[in-house]
Design a protein around this motif. Structure first.
Motif, mmCIF file in Angstrom:
data_model
loop_
_atom_site.group_PDB
_atom_site.id
_atom_site.type_symbol
_atom_site.label_atom_id
_atom_site.label_comp_id
_atom_site.label_asym_id
_atom_site.label_seq_id
_atom_site.Cartn_x
_atom_site.Cartn_y
_atom_site.Cartn_z
ATOM 1 N N LEU A 148 6.137 -7.528 3.381
ATOM 2 C CA LEU A 148 6.300 -6.069 3.290
ATOM 3 C C LEU A 148 4.745 -5.702 3.890
ATOM 4 C CD1 LEU A 148 7.068 -3.537 2.421
ATOM 5 C CD2 LEU A 148 6.296 -3.814 0.105
ATOM 6 N N GLN A 149 4.713 -4.966 4.703
ATOM 7 C CA GLN A 149 3.375 -4.237 5.298
ATOM 8 C C GLN A 149 2.712 -5.271 6.073
ATOM 9 O OE1 GLN A 149 1.724 -1.862 2.050
ATOM 10 N NE2 GLN A 149 2.930 0.142 2.756
ATOM 11 N N VAL A 198 -1.535 0.619 -8.943
ATOM 12 C CA VAL A 198 -2.815 0.865 -9.378
ATOM 13 C C VAL A 198 -3.233 2.070 -8.508
ATOM 14 C CG1 VAL A 198 -5.494 0.006 -9.588
ATOM 15 C CG2 VAL A 198 -3.206 -1.271 -10.024
ATOM 16 N N ASN A 199 -3.542 3.419 -9.021
ATOM 17 C CA ASN A 199 -4.040 4.232 -8.197
ATOM 18 C C ASN A 199 -5.702 4.318 -8.452
ATOM 19 O OD1 ASN A 199 -1.886 6.500 -7.854
ATOM 20 N ND2 ASN A 199 -1.550 5.627 -9.878
ATOM 21 N N LEU A 200 -6.378 4.360 -7.245
ATOM 22 C CA LEU A 200 -7.846 4.186 -7.170
ATOM 23 C C LEU A 200 -8.462 5.080 -7.805
ATOM 24 C CD1 LEU A 200 -8.231 3.183 -3.255
ATOM 25 C CD2 LEU A 200 -7.962 1.700 -5.451
ATOM 26 N N SER A 201 -9.425 4.863 -8.754
ATOM 27 C CA SER A 201 -10.114 5.914 -9.670
ATOM 28 C C SER A 201 -10.968 6.624 -8.803
ATOM 29 C CB SER A 201 -10.977 5.081 -10.668
ATOM 30 O OG SER A 201 -10.110 4.345 -11.291
ATOM 31 N N SER A 202 -11.018 8.194 -9.267
ATOM 32 C CA SER A 202 -11.786 9.140 -8.913
ATOM 33 C C SER A 202 -11.714 9.518 -7.300
ATOM 34 C CB SER A 202 -13.378 8.636 -9.200
ATOM 35 O OG SER A 202 -13.376 8.544 -10.850
ATOM 36 N N ILE A 203 -10.806 9.214 -6.552
ATOM 37 C CA ILE A 203 -10.765 9.591 -5.343
ATOM 38 C C ILE A 203 -9.069 10.286 -5.306
ATOM 39 C CG2 ILE A 203 -12.145 7.748 -4.414
ATOM 40 C CD1 ILE A 203 -9.812 6.602 -3.126
ATOM 41 N N VAL A 244 0.947 -1.175 -0.011
ATOM 42 C CA VAL A 244 -0.048 0.158 -0.105
ATOM 43 C C VAL A 244 0.749 1.289 -0.108
ATOM 44 C CG1 VAL A 244 -1.808 1.247 1.130
ATOM 45 C CG2 VAL A 244 -1.859 -1.158 1.070
ATOM 46 N N VAL A 245 0.879 2.039 -1.109
ATOM 47 C CA VAL A 245 2.006 2.897 -1.043
ATOM 48 C C VAL A 245 1.453 4.306 -0.223
ATOM 49 C CG1 VAL A 245 3.122 4.686 -3.023
ATOM 50 C CG2 VAL A 245 2.447 2.307 -3.529
ATOM 51 N N ASN A 246 0.014 4.557 -0.417
ATOM 52 C CA ASN A 246 -0.429 5.367 0.382
ATOM 53 C C ASN A 246 -1.976 4.910 0.420
ATOM 54 O OD1 ASN A 246 -1.723 6.647 -1.995
ATOM 55 N ND2 ASN A 246 0.081 7.592 -2.355
#
Length: 1025
Positions: free
Chosen positions: A671-672, A449-454, A425-427
């Motif tokens: 990781l994490q 993957v960047n979460l769409s529309s947020i 989880v990058v952020n």
């Protein structure tokens, strides 16, 4: 033309069918904008068409076929020889059974294919009469008469009656006798069939009544029949069963105008005032309603000016007419505007499917999406309308012909769906997913993957600057970490966006591409729960964040790409905002301070070591992977972040073979993740050393078993799971995995040096160092790797200033060190460090010889990658004499035993034959130096009559091991050695002399002393010569 001259239905079926000509004359004002078919087209013959409308019980509007994007011609045909009861206009009273008659004909014919023939035309009115047949040659006029909903006209002309009229009269007589329709004999039936229509529509007498009616009926499904289509998005209907006549605007859309007729004196003023404050055309301000196709205007002396229809206005109206005119529809009232106009959703039946008129208009390019009226609709409906308009714009359909989408920084991503495991989880708004289909080594195996529309939630400070709310940014990241890490997810990539590298903002159209990068956005779904229904993809991760108030929603421009589930995200955002969840509560949250020990001086980290030792184990979270064996950990209970490394386990270094594999394995496993650690020590750089477990698995053993790490020979005896680590490494060695792919028994023993002796390994060695306790280091004879290392290091220019690279050696690092006596460079491992008189000094262990010394920083250089221990393991092997116990250096006679053994073994590079009796797992620690694996051998001097083991016993410098013999070979060897021990006892040598007297006496040293460092120096000189 006389009615009696019309041919019979039987003969009509034999007449050749003709298509209605695709020709229309210019629309006259009184015809409602519709063209008519010229008299030339009314020639005799049967014509095919489709019923578009049913104005009354004896009249049909039939349209022909047309080429694409052209309006078809149409005719209004009154059925010959019959007359139906007359319908009332908008207000008034019907003739008995007028509505029933029209309804029967409407249900029978609307939308049906028919063939017809014009029998005659009344010149004064232009009204056309004819015969119309359904498929199967069903005479429509006959069907109406048979139901009693029309009467046969009186035949005014004398002569023989035509068969057509004769058949109608016969059917009328049957209906009369049966009392059907208007021939009913039932009392009160005629009066009951009469509609008495109100003199005004809803809202005309009292405009406020419209709002009350809509408020009462909002959200309810009202049945209605469309009587007129004013334009593509405005219809007039009768509500059933009240027969209230209302004008309804389709909510969410607006079709092109059909033009209007304005008095010339007021036309310019009204046109100018026809735009409201929002820039929208006011529908109420339009001219009096345009009359329907069949309605005749009242003559007026006022001069009118014509405002022509908008482009595609006629086509949009025709489209709506073909879908709903004279059809039953379902109307759901949504609201009113400031002029008390009713807005509603209109649904019509298309076979077994109910379709939304607004959506159909937008999808076909006949209407625009109108945000202000769409706000009355549900989120899902709005999303569909927006997406439909965007698609119509892209395809340049009809009203969007020639439309060019504005340049945008977003690009759609099509047909990219995959399933994988979340590994990072990058952020709170970006994750990395390992694609299940691609192999682990592939560059695309890990997808960002960047979460769409947020986007992150932001607040405006006192200076008016928008800043991310750190509390919720951390909360969003932790929320995703606890729910996604290690979980399988479904990913649907949706669009990409180009942003500036400097500030992360959306890149301007003319931004230099060098200063930008492209981010990919998609929707991520958790797997659906077993037995759940509805969404097969499971929970939308972006929706979960919005519903908890951990994120804000991105406000896209209309033409920008967005999440395919944008409306669901809007709903989640609205719910969180309504109940004031998360950042919507507008509260001040305390700042969480984390003590980051990775950025402070090493001394502070070493001081913190004692605090961490209060508890044996700590719960931690792996934040970052520096290498296969070194990580960044957060310890929540201590609010601290530390650098952590496995004790005694080392993975290949940067740019070495299998380094990336070790990192990839740790990324996918820890990781994490929540882990447990035991801290055993802290090194000079402030890195904490210890063991780490994830789900009760020792992760160091996972690396060792995969062949991606090696056990270091320093300090392994302090590890609680030492035996587990050794077994894991032994497994990888046996399978020759990864770093052990070239492994042979006894690590680097040349195959030609191995001989069989009772199944035992035997090889020749040269002893290089004696460390006491019967242990020594030796090199395998015939291993040419040592010669290769010497030659390569001799060719390197270590004293050239341009070749010297500054570096920071730490404990456990493998470096090159300059040997003090001969200034040769050799591979060495850092044991410890301290500050010398002028510069830093390091205690080093020469891994290819086994000896150690203290050198200054200037005598150290970084080891080349091809000299790393992952490629060439240490060439000095640790041995111990079998079957006997030799005193350690700290014991009585320990130093004397070491000197004697040095004298025997370190004499002029003499070769000895070593037979491996067994292998020890962990050797004892010697002077702070771990020993690792020990080869327990019988060492034979070929020039002597007995072994070195026997010589140590014979001189009283060792004694037999107290260990039970489990094999015949061992028993034989032990029995042979016991003879030498008995001889030493009798002669009272060494340890037996001390044990035989009451007052201990110092044993006499061997007659021959030995300088170990001097010997190594002499050996090196001989080699160089």
């Amino acid at each position: 033309m006389r009615e009696g001259d019309i041919c019979s239905a039987k003969h009509a079926a034999e007449i050749k069918e003709e298509a209605l000509p695709n020709t229309r004359t210019e629309a006259a004002p009184e015809s409602g904008g519709r063209g008519t078919v010229s008299s030339a087209m009314a020639a005799s013959g049967w014509i095919m068409g489709k019923v578009k409308a049913v104005p009354s019980g004896d009249t049909l509007v039939i349209m022909g076929s047309a080429k694409a994007e052209m309006l078809p011609p149409e005719k209004s045909i009154t059925l010959s020889s019959i007359i139906a009861p007359r319908l009332a206009s908008r207000h008034g009273t019907d003739e008995p059974f007028a509505w029933d008659s029209r309804e029967f004909l409407r249900k029978l014919c609307i939308g049906q294919d028919v063939k017809f023939k014009v029998d005659y035309i009344i010149a004064a009115s232009g009204r056309e009469f004819g015969r119309v047949y359904l498929a199967g040659d069903q005479n429509i006029a006959g069907l109406v008469v048979a139901q009693g909903f029309a009467k046969v006209k009186e035949q005014r002309q004398k002569g023989e009656t035509s068969p057509y009229v004769t058949e109608l009269l016969r059917l009328e007589e049957i209906a009369r006798n049966q009392g059907s329709g208007c021939w009913t004999k039932e009392p009160g039936a005629a009066e009951a069939s009469v509609r008495i229509l109100s003199s005004s529509t809803i809202g005309e007498a009292n405009p406020s009544g419209t709002k009350g009616f809509v408020a009462e009926m909002k959200g309810k499904a009202l049945e209605a029949i469309v009587e007129q289509v004013r334009d593509g998005s405005t219809i007039r209907v009768y509500l059933i069963p009240s027969f209230s006549f209302v004008q309804v605007y389709v909510a969410g859309v607006q079709a092109p105008s059909m033009g209007r007729r304005l008095p010339s004196a007021v036309a310019p003023k009204e046109v100018a005032n026809n735009i409201d404050v929002n820039g929208k055309a006011s529908r109420e301000a339009q001219a009096p309603p345009i009359l329907g196709t069949l309605q005749k205007p009242v003559a007026s002396a006022v001069t009118y000016s014509e405002i022509p229809p908008d482009r595609f206005g006629k086509e949009a109206k025709h489209f709506t007419e073909t879908k709903v005119l004279n059809r039953e529809v379902r109307i759901i009232l949504e609201g009113t505007d400031s002029f008390n106009n009713m807005f509603a959703s209109v649904y019509y039946s298309d076979g077994n499917t109910a379709k939304d008129l607004a959506l159909e208009l937008v999808e076909n390019g006949f209407a625009k999406y109108m945000e202000w009226s769409a706000n009355m609709l549900g989120a899902e409906t709005k999303r569909k309308l927006k997406n439909a308009e965007l698609q119509a714009k892209k395809e340049q359909l009809r009203i969007w012909t020639g439309y060019q989408l504005p340049v945008t920084n977003t690009t759609p991503i099509h047909n990219q769906k995959f399933t994988g495991k979340v590994i990072e989880v990058v952020n709170g708004y970006c994750i990395i997913v390992a694609d299940d289909i691609l192999p682990a080594g592939s560059p695309l195996a890990e997808r960002r993957v960047n979460l769409s529309s947020i986007r992150p939630s932001k607040s405006v400070d006192s200076l008016g600057e928008s800043k991310t709310i750190e509390h919720f940014a951390r909360a969003a990241k932790e929320f995703l970490r606890t729910r996604l890490i290690g979980k399988q997810v479904h990913v649907s990539m949706e669009y990409s966006r180009r942003i500036n590298i400097s500030n992360g903002q959306v890149a301007a159209d003319k931004t230099n591409l060098v200063d930008t990068r492209t981010l990919d956005y998609g929707s991520v779904f958790l797997p659906s729960q077993v037995g759940s229904s509805g969404n097969l993809l499971g929970a939308n991760v972006a929706e979960l964040l919005l519903s908890r108030g951990f994120a804000d929603i991105t406000r896209h421009r209309d033409y920008e790409e967005r999440s395919h589930h944008y409306d669901a995200l809007l709903e989640a955002y609205s719910r969180a905002e309504k109940v004031k969840k998360g950042y919507h509560a507008k509260k001040n949250y305390p700042v969480t301070h984390m003590n980051d020990l990775t950025t402070v001086p090493a001394k502070k980290a070493r001081d913190f070591f004692h605090l961490l030792q209060r508890n044996r184990r700590h719960s931690a979270v792996v934040e970052y992977i520096f290498s296969g064996h070194r990580f960044k950990l957060t310890i929540p209970n201590e609010t601290s972040t530390i650098a952590f490394s496995f004790s005694c386990v080392r993975c290949p270094g940067k740019n070495e073979p299998y380094s990336d594999d070790a990192i990839a394995l740790m990324r996918r496993t820890i990781l994490q993740r929540d882990v447990e650690i035991e801290i055993e020590a802290v090194d000079r750089t402030g890195t904490f050393l210890g063991s780490l477990w994830e789900s009760k698995n020792n992760m160091a053993s996972v690396l060792l078993e995969a062949g991606l790490a090696k056990l270091s020979s320093f300090g392994i005896d302090r590890i609680s799971d030492a035996q587990t680590l050794i077994r894991a490494e032994k497994y990888a060695q046996q399978k020759k995995l990864k770093v052990w792919e070239n492994y042979n028994e006894a690590e680097g023993i040349p195959q030609r040096s191995l001989t069989g002796q009772n199944g035992k390994q035997t090889f020749k060695v040269i002893v290089t160092e004696v460390i006491g306790g019967g242990k020594f280091y030796a090199q395998i004879v015939g291993d040419r790797r040592l010669d290769n290392i010497r030659q390569e290091l001799a060719s390197m220019k270590f004293n050239d200033a341009s070749e010297i690279v500054p570096f920071n050696p730490t404990k456990g690092d493998v470096v090159l060190a300059q040997f003090t006596l001969d200034n040769s460079w050799n591979r060495a491992m850092i044991l410890s460090e301290h500050q010398g008189p002028t510069e830093r000094e390091f205690e080093v262990f020469y891994i290819d010889y086994g000896n150690q010394e203290i050198v200054t920083y200037s005598c150290l250089r970084p080891a080349p990658a091809n000299q790393s221990t992952s490629l060439i393991p240490p060439l000095a092997k640790l041995f111990r004499l079998a079957f006997i116990t030799v005193p350690n250096l700290t014991d009585d006679l320990g130093e004397q035993a070491a000197r004697y053994l040095s004298m025997v073994l370190l004499d002029n590079e003499k070769e000895f034959k070593a037979t491996v009796e067994e292998r020890g797992s962990v050797g004892a620690r010697q002077e702070g130096q771990g020993t690792g694996e020990v080869l327990i051998v019988t060492l034979l001097d070929e020039d002597a009559e007995s072994s070195v083991n026997a010589a140590m016993l014979e001189n009283g410098l060792a004694q037999m091991e107290r260990k039970r013999s489990n094999s015949w070979d061992r028993r034989g060897a032990v029995k042979n050695l016991e003879q030498f021990q008995e001889h030493a006892k009798k002669e009272r040598r060494g340890i037996w002399r001390l044990r035989g007297t009451d007052v201990p006496a110092r044993a006499q040293p061997p007659s021959r002393g030995f300088d170990l460092i001097g010997l190594i120096a002499s050996k090196t000189n001989k080699t160089s010569k």
